[in-house]
Write an enzyme that holds these catalytic residues in place. Structure first.
Site, PDB file in Angstrom:
ATOM      1  N   ASP A   1      -0.249 -17.744   3.114  1.00 51.90           N
ATOM      2  CA  ASP A   1      -1.329 -18.660   2.721  1.00 51.90           C
ATOM      3  C   ASP A   1      -1.591 -19.692   3.827  1.00 51.90           C
ATOM      4  OD1 ASP A   1       1.231 -19.565   2.107  1.00 51.90           O
ATOM      5  OD2 ASP A   1       0.706 -20.389   0.145  1.00 51.90           O
TER       6      ASP A   1
ATOM      7  N   ASP B   1      -4.134  -6.332   6.271  1.00 45.63           N
ATOM      8  CA  ASP B   1      -5.471  -5.853   5.934  1.00 45.63           C
ATOM      9  C   ASP B   1      -6.396  -7.058   5.703  1.00 45.63           C
ATOM     10  OD1 ASP B   1      -7.606  -4.292   5.115  1.00 45.63           O
ATOM     11  OD2 ASP B   1      -6.790  -3.900   3.105  1.00 45.63           O
TER      12      ASP B   1
ATOM     13  N   LYS C   1       5.834 -13.892   2.842  1.00 45.90           N
ATOM     14  CA  LYS C   1       5.822 -14.768   1.663  1.00 45.90           C
ATOM     15  C   LYS C   1       7.271 -14.894   1.203  1.00 45.90           C
ATOM     16  CE  LYS C   1       3.440 -17.235  -1.263  1.00 45.90           C
ATOM     17  NZ  LYS C   1       2.626 -18.413  -0.887  1.00 45.90           N
TER      18      LYS C   1
ATOM     19  N   TYR D   1       0.806  -1.224   0.000  1.00 50.36           N
ATOM     20  CA  TYR D   1       0.000   0.000   0.000  1.00 50.36           C
ATOM     21  C   TYR D   1       0.843   1.279   0.000  1.00 50.36           C
ATOM     22  CZ  TYR D   1      -4.030  -3.033   1.096  1.00 50.36           C
ATOM     23  OH  TYR D   1      -5.007  -3.998   1.073  1.00 50.36           O
TER      24      TYR D   1
ATOM     25  N   ASP E   1      -9.448  -9.051   8.506  1.00 51.49           N
ATOM     26  CA  ASP E   1     -10.872  -9.311   8.224  1.00 51.49           C
ATOM     27  C   ASP E   1     -11.178 -10.804   8.361  1.00 51.49           C
ATOM     28  OD1 ASP E   1     -10.982  -6.588   7.541  1.00 51.49           O
ATOM     29  OD2 ASP E   1     -12.429  -6.951   5.933  1.00 51.49           O
TER      30      ASP E   1
HETATM   31  C1  IPM Z   1      -8.578  -0.971   6.556  1.00 46.63           C
HETATM   32  C2  IPM Z   1      -9.242  -0.611   5.284  1.00 46.63           C
HETATM   33  C3  IPM Z   1      -8.460   0.401   4.529  1.00 46.63           C
HETATM   34  C4  IPM Z   1      -7.103  -0.144   4.186  1.00 46.63           C
HETATM   35  C5  IPM Z   1      -9.154   0.841   3.257  1.00 46.63           C
HETATM   36  C6  IPM Z   1     -10.540   1.333   3.532  1.00 46.63           C
HETATM   37  C7  IPM Z   1      -8.338   1.837   2.521  1.00 46.63           C
HETATM   38  O1  IPM Z   1      -9.478  -1.742   4.527  1.00 46.63           O
HETATM   39  O2  IPM Z   1      -8.244  -0.078   7.333  1.00 46.63           O
HETATM   40  O3  IPM Z   1      -8.366  -2.150   6.783  1.00 46.63           O
HETATM   41  O4  IPM Z   1      -6.899  -0.718   3.147  1.00 46.63           O
HETATM   42  O5  IPM Z   1      -6.191  -0.011   4.946  1.00 46.63           O
HETATM   43 MG    MG Z   2      -9.370  -3.529   5.604  1.00 47.97          MG
END
Ligand code: IPM
Ligand code: MG
Length: 356
Positions: A223, A247, A190, A139, A251
Protein backbone atom coordinates in the site's frame (compact mmCIF):
# COMPACT_ATOMS: atom_id res chain seq x y z
CA UNK A 1 25.37 -12.59 -38.52
CA UNK A 2 22.82 -14.08 -36.19
CA UNK A 3 19.50 -15.44 -37.36
CA UNK A 4 16.58 -15.65 -34.97
CA UNK A 5 13.34 -17.58 -35.33
CA UNK A 6 10.53 -15.56 -33.81
CA UNK A 7 7.06 -16.98 -33.25
CA UNK A 8 4.57 -14.14 -33.69
CA UNK A 9 1.09 -14.16 -32.16
CA UNK A 10 -0.90 -11.16 -33.44
CA UNK A 11 -3.66 -11.62 -30.84
CA UNK A 12 -7.09 -9.99 -30.59
CA UNK A 13 -8.53 -6.47 -30.85
CA UNK A 14 -5.75 -3.97 -31.59
CA UNK A 15 -3.17 -6.79 -31.36
CA UNK A 16 -2.76 -7.42 -35.11
CA UNK A 17 -2.28 -3.68 -35.91
CA UNK A 18 0.31 -2.99 -33.26
CA UNK A 19 2.13 -6.25 -33.90
CA UNK A 20 2.24 -5.40 -37.63
CA UNK A 21 3.70 -1.99 -36.72
CA UNK A 22 6.33 -3.59 -34.49
CA UNK A 23 7.33 -6.18 -37.09
CA UNK A 24 7.94 -3.39 -39.61
CA UNK A 25 10.26 -1.82 -37.08
CA UNK A 26 12.01 -5.13 -36.42
CA UNK A 27 12.65 -5.68 -40.12
CA UNK A 28 14.00 -2.16 -40.50
CA UNK A 29 16.29 -2.81 -37.56
CA UNK A 30 17.43 -6.02 -39.24
CA UNK A 31 18.40 -3.97 -42.30
CA UNK A 32 20.57 -1.55 -40.33
CA UNK A 33 22.23 -4.31 -38.27
CA UNK A 34 23.58 -7.64 -39.35
CA UNK A 35 20.70 -9.52 -37.78
CA UNK A 36 18.08 -11.70 -39.45
CA UNK A 37 14.66 -12.33 -38.00
CA UNK A 38 12.54 -15.13 -39.41
CA UNK A 39 9.02 -14.35 -38.32
CA UNK A 40 6.27 -16.98 -38.41
CA UNK A 41 2.74 -16.13 -37.38
CA UNK A 42 0.68 -18.46 -35.17
CA UNK A 43 -2.87 -18.33 -33.95
CA UNK A 44 -3.85 -17.87 -30.32
CA UNK A 45 -6.35 -15.91 -28.27
CA UNK A 46 -10.09 -15.34 -28.09
CA UNK A 47 -10.76 -15.50 -31.84
CA UNK A 48 -8.80 -18.77 -31.96
CA UNK A 49 -10.89 -20.11 -29.08
CA UNK A 50 -14.09 -19.31 -30.97
CA UNK A 51 -12.74 -21.05 -34.06
CA UNK A 52 -11.11 -24.15 -32.58
CA UNK A 53 -12.40 -24.40 -29.00
CA UNK A 54 -8.88 -23.80 -27.67
CA UNK A 55 -7.21 -20.42 -27.25
CA UNK A 56 -3.74 -21.94 -27.45
CA UNK A 57 -3.65 -24.76 -30.02
CA UNK A 58 -0.97 -27.43 -29.66
CA UNK A 59 0.67 -26.34 -32.93
CA UNK A 60 1.16 -22.81 -31.61
CA UNK A 61 2.51 -24.07 -28.32
CA UNK A 62 4.99 -26.38 -30.06
CA UNK A 63 6.24 -23.60 -32.33
CA UNK A 64 6.63 -21.32 -29.33
CA UNK A 65 8.75 -23.89 -27.52
CA UNK A 66 11.06 -24.15 -30.52
CA UNK A 67 11.45 -20.46 -31.37
CA UNK A 68 14.28 -18.30 -30.05
CA UNK A 69 11.63 -15.94 -28.75
CA UNK A 70 7.90 -15.31 -28.91
CA UNK A 71 6.46 -11.93 -29.83
CA UNK A 72 2.85 -11.58 -28.82
CA UNK A 73 0.06 -9.03 -29.12
CA UNK A 74 -2.62 -8.69 -26.45
CA UNK A 75 -5.16 -11.54 -26.45
CA UNK A 76 -8.63 -11.93 -25.00
CA UNK A 77 -12.03 -10.38 -25.69
CA UNK A 78 -14.39 -9.43 -22.87
CA UNK A 79 -17.33 -11.40 -24.22
CA UNK A 80 -15.44 -14.61 -24.96
CA UNK A 81 -15.61 -16.53 -21.70
CA UNK A 82 -14.93 -20.01 -20.37
CA UNK A 83 -17.75 -21.84 -18.60
CA UNK A 84 -16.25 -20.79 -15.21
CA UNK A 85 -16.73 -17.11 -16.11
CA UNK A 86 -13.07 -16.19 -16.71
CA UNK A 87 -11.84 -14.94 -20.08
CA UNK A 88 -11.07 -17.68 -22.61
CA UNK A 89 -8.53 -15.74 -24.65
CA UNK A 90 -6.23 -14.66 -21.84
CA UNK A 91 -3.02 -16.64 -22.26
CA UNK A 92 -0.76 -15.27 -19.54
CA UNK A 93 -1.45 -18.09 -17.09
CA UNK A 94 -1.05 -20.85 -19.67
CA UNK A 95 2.13 -19.61 -21.29
CA UNK A 96 3.76 -18.56 -18.06
CA UNK A 97 3.08 -21.84 -16.35
CA UNK A 98 3.72 -24.29 -19.14
CA UNK A 99 6.97 -22.57 -20.20
CA UNK A 100 7.84 -21.73 -16.57
CA UNK A 101 8.35 -18.04 -17.36
CA UNK A 102 8.89 -16.89 -13.82
CA UNK A 103 10.01 -13.31 -14.50
CA UNK A 104 7.69 -10.57 -15.66
CA UNK A 105 9.89 -7.59 -16.41
CA UNK A 106 8.19 -4.22 -16.98
CA UNK A 107 10.21 -1.04 -17.39
CA UNK A 108 8.58 2.13 -16.08
CA UNK A 109 10.46 4.90 -17.82
CA UNK A 110 9.24 8.39 -18.64
CA UNK A 111 10.30 9.52 -22.12
CA UNK A 112 10.77 13.20 -23.05
CA UNK A 113 7.66 15.29 -23.81
CA UNK A 114 5.25 12.56 -22.77
CA UNK A 115 2.28 14.02 -20.89
CA UNK A 116 2.19 12.31 -17.50
CA UNK A 117 -0.53 12.28 -14.89
CA UNK A 118 2.13 13.41 -12.42
CA UNK A 119 2.56 17.18 -12.57
CA UNK A 120 6.09 18.52 -13.01
CA UNK A 121 7.83 15.22 -13.64
CA UNK A 122 10.48 15.25 -16.35
CA UNK A 123 12.13 12.47 -18.35
CA UNK A 124 14.91 11.00 -16.25
CA UNK A 125 12.99 11.33 -12.99
CA UNK A 126 10.98 8.16 -13.50
CA UNK A 127 13.09 5.21 -14.54
CA UNK A 128 12.57 1.95 -12.73
CA UNK A 129 11.65 -1.60 -13.55
CA UNK A 130 9.06 -3.93 -12.13
CA UNK A 131 10.22 -7.51 -11.57
CA UNK A 132 6.96 -9.32 -11.02
CA UNK A 133 6.94 -12.97 -9.94
CA UNK A 134 5.03 -14.62 -12.73
CA UNK A 135 4.19 -18.22 -11.82
CA UNK A 136 2.89 -18.29 -8.24
CA UNK A 137 1.50 -15.84 -5.66
CA UNK A 138 -2.26 -15.39 -5.75
CA UNK A 139 -2.50 -16.18 -9.45
CA UNK A 140 -1.20 -19.70 -8.80
CA UNK A 141 -4.85 -20.21 -8.03
CA UNK A 142 -5.90 -19.49 -11.63
CA UNK A 143 -8.34 -22.19 -12.61
CA UNK A 144 -8.17 -23.74 -9.12
CA UNK A 145 -10.45 -21.52 -7.00
CA UNK A 146 -12.81 -23.48 -4.75
CA UNK A 147 -16.53 -22.77 -4.59
CA UNK A 148 -18.27 -23.89 -1.39
CA UNK A 149 -21.13 -26.37 -1.79
CA UNK A 150 -23.56 -23.59 -0.90
CA UNK A 151 -22.27 -21.59 -3.84
CA UNK A 152 -22.03 -18.64 -1.48
CA UNK A 153 -18.31 -18.61 -0.69
CA UNK A 154 -15.26 -18.85 -2.97
CA UNK A 155 -11.58 -19.12 -2.10
CA UNK A 156 -8.39 -18.53 -4.06
CA UNK A 157 -5.11 -19.37 -2.35
CA UNK A 158 -1.88 -17.38 -2.47
CA UNK A 159 1.23 -19.52 -2.75
CA UNK A 160 4.79 -18.43 -2.02
CA UNK A 161 7.53 -21.06 -2.40
CA UNK A 162 11.20 -20.89 -1.52
CA UNK A 163 12.29 -21.85 -5.02
CA UNK A 164 9.92 -19.39 -6.67
CA UNK A 165 11.00 -16.56 -4.39
CA UNK A 166 14.71 -17.28 -4.60
CA UNK A 167 14.76 -17.22 -8.37
CA UNK A 168 12.74 -14.02 -8.75
CA UNK A 169 14.74 -12.22 -6.07
CA UNK A 170 18.01 -13.27 -7.73
CA UNK A 171 16.73 -12.03 -11.07
CA UNK A 172 15.86 -8.66 -9.50
CA UNK A 173 19.36 -8.27 -8.07
CA UNK A 174 20.95 -9.31 -11.35
CA UNK A 175 18.77 -6.76 -13.13
CA UNK A 176 19.95 -4.06 -10.71
CA UNK A 177 23.55 -4.99 -11.58
CA UNK A 178 22.81 -4.85 -15.31
CA UNK A 179 21.03 -1.51 -15.13
CA UNK A 180 22.85 1.75 -15.09
CA UNK A 181 20.67 2.89 -12.22
CA UNK A 182 20.72 3.41 -8.48
CA UNK A 183 21.60 -0.26 -7.90
CA UNK A 184 18.80 -0.62 -5.40
CA UNK A 185 16.19 -3.37 -5.10
CA UNK A 186 12.94 -2.67 -3.29
CA UNK A 187 11.10 -5.66 -1.85
CA UNK A 188 7.34 -4.98 -1.94
CA UNK A 189 5.10 -7.23 0.14
CA UNK A 190 2.46 -7.30 2.85
CA UNK A 191 4.51 -8.90 5.60
CA UNK A 192 2.80 -6.86 8.29
CA UNK A 193 -0.34 -8.93 7.70
CA UNK A 194 0.33 -12.23 5.90
CA UNK A 195 2.73 -15.04 6.83
CA UNK A 196 3.36 -15.88 3.21
CA UNK A 197 4.90 -12.42 2.80
CA UNK A 198 6.98 -12.76 5.96
CA UNK A 199 8.49 -15.78 4.19
CA UNK A 200 8.97 -13.81 0.95
CA UNK A 201 10.77 -10.97 2.75
CA UNK A 202 12.92 -13.37 4.78
CA UNK A 203 14.15 -15.10 1.61
CA UNK A 204 14.80 -11.70 0.00
CA UNK A 205 16.96 -10.70 2.98
CA UNK A 206 18.89 -13.98 2.94
CA UNK A 207 19.77 -13.63 -0.73
CA UNK A 208 20.59 -9.93 -0.45
CA UNK A 209 23.03 -10.52 2.40
CA UNK A 210 24.65 -13.67 1.05
CA UNK A 211 24.94 -12.85 -2.66
CA UNK A 212 24.45 -9.14 -3.34
CA UNK A 213 26.18 -7.05 -0.68
CA UNK A 214 27.01 -4.48 -3.40
CA UNK A 215 23.33 -3.71 -4.13
CA UNK A 216 21.27 -1.53 -1.78
CA UNK A 217 17.94 -2.83 -0.46
CA UNK A 218 14.69 -1.13 0.42
CA UNK A 219 11.45 -2.56 1.88
CA UNK A 220 7.88 -1.37 1.45
CA UNK A 221 4.41 -2.67 2.14
CA UNK A 222 2.41 -2.76 -1.03
CA UNK A 223 0.00 0.00 0.00
CA UNK A 224 2.86 2.36 0.83
CA UNK A 225 4.55 1.39 -2.44
CA UNK A 226 1.42 2.41 -4.36
CA UNK A 227 1.67 5.87 -2.81
CA UNK A 228 5.42 6.11 -3.43
CA UNK A 229 5.03 5.23 -7.13
CA UNK A 230 3.02 8.45 -7.43
CA UNK A 231 4.68 10.73 -4.86
CA UNK A 232 8.33 9.68 -5.00
CA UNK A 233 8.94 7.60 -8.14
CA UNK A 234 12.61 8.62 -8.15
CA UNK A 235 13.05 6.38 -5.11
CA UNK A 236 12.82 3.24 -7.25
CA UNK A 237 15.35 1.39 -9.38
CA UNK A 238 14.26 -2.27 -9.34
CA UNK A 239 11.10 -3.41 -7.57
CA UNK A 240 10.46 -7.09 -6.88
CA UNK A 241 7.09 -8.38 -5.78
CA UNK A 242 4.44 -11.09 -5.84
CA UNK A 243 2.40 -11.84 -8.95
CA UNK A 244 -0.85 -9.95 -8.30
CA UNK A 245 0.84 -7.02 -6.59
CA UNK A 246 3.14 -6.75 -9.61
CA UNK A 247 0.19 -6.92 -11.98
CA UNK A 248 -1.55 -4.02 -10.24
CA UNK A 249 1.50 -1.87 -9.52
CA UNK A 250 2.85 -2.16 -13.06
CA UNK A 251 -0.35 -0.59 -14.43
CA UNK A 252 -0.09 2.12 -11.77
CA UNK A 253 3.52 2.70 -12.80
CA UNK A 254 2.33 2.84 -16.41
CA UNK A 255 -0.06 5.65 -15.51
CA UNK A 256 2.93 7.73 -14.35
CA UNK A 257 4.74 7.51 -17.70
CA UNK A 258 1.94 8.20 -20.17
CA UNK A 259 -0.30 5.18 -19.75
CA UNK A 260 -0.06 1.51 -20.56
CA UNK A 261 0.27 2.42 -24.26
CA UNK A 262 3.99 2.88 -23.62
CA UNK A 263 4.42 -0.14 -21.33
CA UNK A 264 6.35 -3.11 -22.60
CA UNK A 265 6.63 -6.46 -20.91
CA UNK A 266 8.94 -9.46 -21.00
CA UNK A 267 8.01 -12.89 -19.65
CA UNK A 268 11.23 -14.78 -19.14
CA UNK A 269 12.20 -18.27 -18.00
CA UNK A 270 15.35 -20.34 -18.22
CA UNK A 271 14.41 -21.85 -21.59
CA UNK A 272 11.88 -19.57 -23.27
CA UNK A 273 10.50 -16.05 -23.25
CA UNK A 274 7.74 -13.98 -24.74
CA UNK A 275 7.42 -10.26 -25.22
CA UNK A 276 4.18 -8.30 -25.23
CA UNK A 277 2.47 -5.00 -24.41
CA UNK A 278 1.23 -5.08 -20.81
CA UNK A 279 -2.24 -3.84 -21.76
CA UNK A 280 -5.29 -5.65 -23.09
CA UNK A 281 -6.69 -5.98 -26.60
CA UNK A 282 -8.86 -2.79 -26.45
CA UNK A 283 -11.45 -4.09 -28.96
CA UNK A 284 -13.22 -0.71 -28.98
CA UNK A 285 -10.11 0.84 -30.63
CA UNK A 286 -9.52 -1.98 -33.12
CA UNK A 287 -9.44 -1.09 -36.80
CA UNK A 288 -9.39 2.68 -36.22
CA UNK A 289 -5.68 3.18 -36.83
CA UNK A 290 -5.33 5.12 -33.58
CA UNK A 291 -3.83 2.49 -31.26
CA UNK A 292 -0.45 3.40 -29.85
CA UNK A 293 2.05 0.79 -31.14
CA UNK A 294 4.83 1.84 -28.75
CA UNK A 295 4.04 -0.78 -26.12
CA UNK A 296 4.68 -3.40 -28.82
CA UNK A 297 7.69 -1.60 -30.32
CA UNK A 298 9.27 -1.17 -26.88
CA UNK A 299 8.68 -4.87 -26.22
CA UNK A 300 11.01 -5.55 -29.16
CA UNK A 301 13.75 -3.79 -27.21
CA UNK A 302 13.24 -6.21 -24.34
CA UNK A 303 13.34 -9.11 -26.79
CA UNK A 304 16.62 -7.90 -28.26
CA UNK A 305 18.12 -7.61 -24.78
CA UNK A 306 16.98 -11.15 -23.98
CA UNK A 307 18.63 -12.36 -27.20
CA UNK A 308 21.75 -10.54 -25.99
CA UNK A 309 21.65 -8.17 -28.97
CA UNK A 310 22.40 -5.16 -26.80
CA UNK A 311 23.62 -2.86 -29.58
CA UNK A 312 20.41 -3.42 -31.55
CA UNK A 313 18.30 -2.87 -28.43
CA UNK A 314 20.09 0.40 -27.69
CA UNK A 315 19.68 1.52 -31.26
CA UNK A 316 15.95 0.98 -31.09
CA UNK A 317 15.60 2.65 -27.69
CA UNK A 318 17.67 5.61 -28.89
CA UNK A 319 15.48 6.00 -31.99
CA UNK A 320 12.37 6.10 -29.80
CA UNK A 321 13.98 8.53 -27.35
CA UNK A 322 15.02 10.88 -30.17
CA UNK A 323 11.60 10.72 -31.81
CA UNK A 324 10.06 11.80 -28.50
CA UNK A 325 12.67 14.53 -28.05
CA UNK A 326 12.06 15.91 -31.52
CA UNK A 327 8.31 15.54 -31.10
CA UNK A 328 7.90 13.36 -34.17
CA UNK A 329 5.99 11.16 -31.73
CA UNK A 330 3.37 12.97 -29.66
CA UNK A 331 1.03 11.30 -27.21
CA UNK A 332 -2.32 12.50 -25.91
CA UNK A 333 -2.75 12.78 -22.14
CA UNK A 334 -4.66 9.46 -22.23
CA UNK A 335 -1.63 7.72 -23.77
CA UNK A 336 -3.07 7.34 -27.26
CA UNK A 337 -0.98 8.34 -30.26
CA UNK A 338 -1.80 11.88 -31.47
CA UNK A 339 -1.09 11.10 -35.09
CA UNK A 340 -2.17 7.47 -35.24
CA UNK A 341 -0.54 4.06 -35.35
CA UNK A 342 1.14 4.38 -38.73
CA UNK A 343 2.58 7.85 -38.05
CA UNK A 344 4.21 6.68 -34.81
CA UNK A 345 5.61 3.65 -36.60
CA UNK A 346 7.02 5.80 -39.39
CA UNK A 347 8.60 8.19 -36.91
CA UNK A 348 10.52 5.28 -35.39
CA UNK A 349 11.41 3.78 -38.80
CA UNK A 350 12.72 7.14 -40.00
CA UNK A 351 14.80 7.68 -36.90
CA UNK A 352 16.36 4.22 -37.24
CA UNK A 353 17.54 5.14 -40.72
CA UNK A 354 18.80 8.62 -39.72
CA UNK A 355 20.76 7.23 -36.77
CA UNK A 356 22.38 4.67 -39.04
C1 IPM B 1 -1.02 -8.88 -17.33
C2 IPM B 1 -2.47 -9.15 -17.47
C3 IPM B 1 -2.78 -10.59 -17.25
C4 IPM B 1 -2.38 -11.00 -15.86
C5 IPM B 1 -4.25 -10.90 -17.46
C6 IPM B 1 -4.72 -10.45 -18.81
C7 IPM B 1 -4.52 -12.34 -17.22
O1 IPM B 1 -3.19 -8.34 -16.62
O2 IPM B 1 -0.22 -9.56 -17.97
O3 IPM B 1 -0.67 -8.01 -16.55
O4 IPM B 1 -3.16 -10.95 -14.94
O5 IPM B 1 -1.28 -11.40 -15.65
MG1 MG C 1 -2.13 -6.69 -15.89
Amino acid sequence: MSTYQIAVIPGDGIGPEIVAAATQVLQQLAQVTSLTFELTTYEAGAATYLKHGDALPAETMMACRQAHAIFKGPTGLPDVRLPDGTEAGVLGGRFRRSLDLYVNLRPIKLYPNVPTALANRQAGEIDWVMVRENTEGLYASRGCGVVASTGQAVTDTLMITRLGTERIVRYAFEEARRRNGKKRVCCVDKSNVLRSFVFFRQIFKEIAAAEYPDIATDFMYVDAAAQAIVLEPDRFDVMVTENMFGDILSDLGGATIGGVGVCAGANIGDNAAYFEPIHGSAPNLAGKGTANPLSAILSLGLMLRYLNELAAAQRLEQAIETAFQQKTIMLNPDGSAQSGTQAVTEAVLKQLVINN
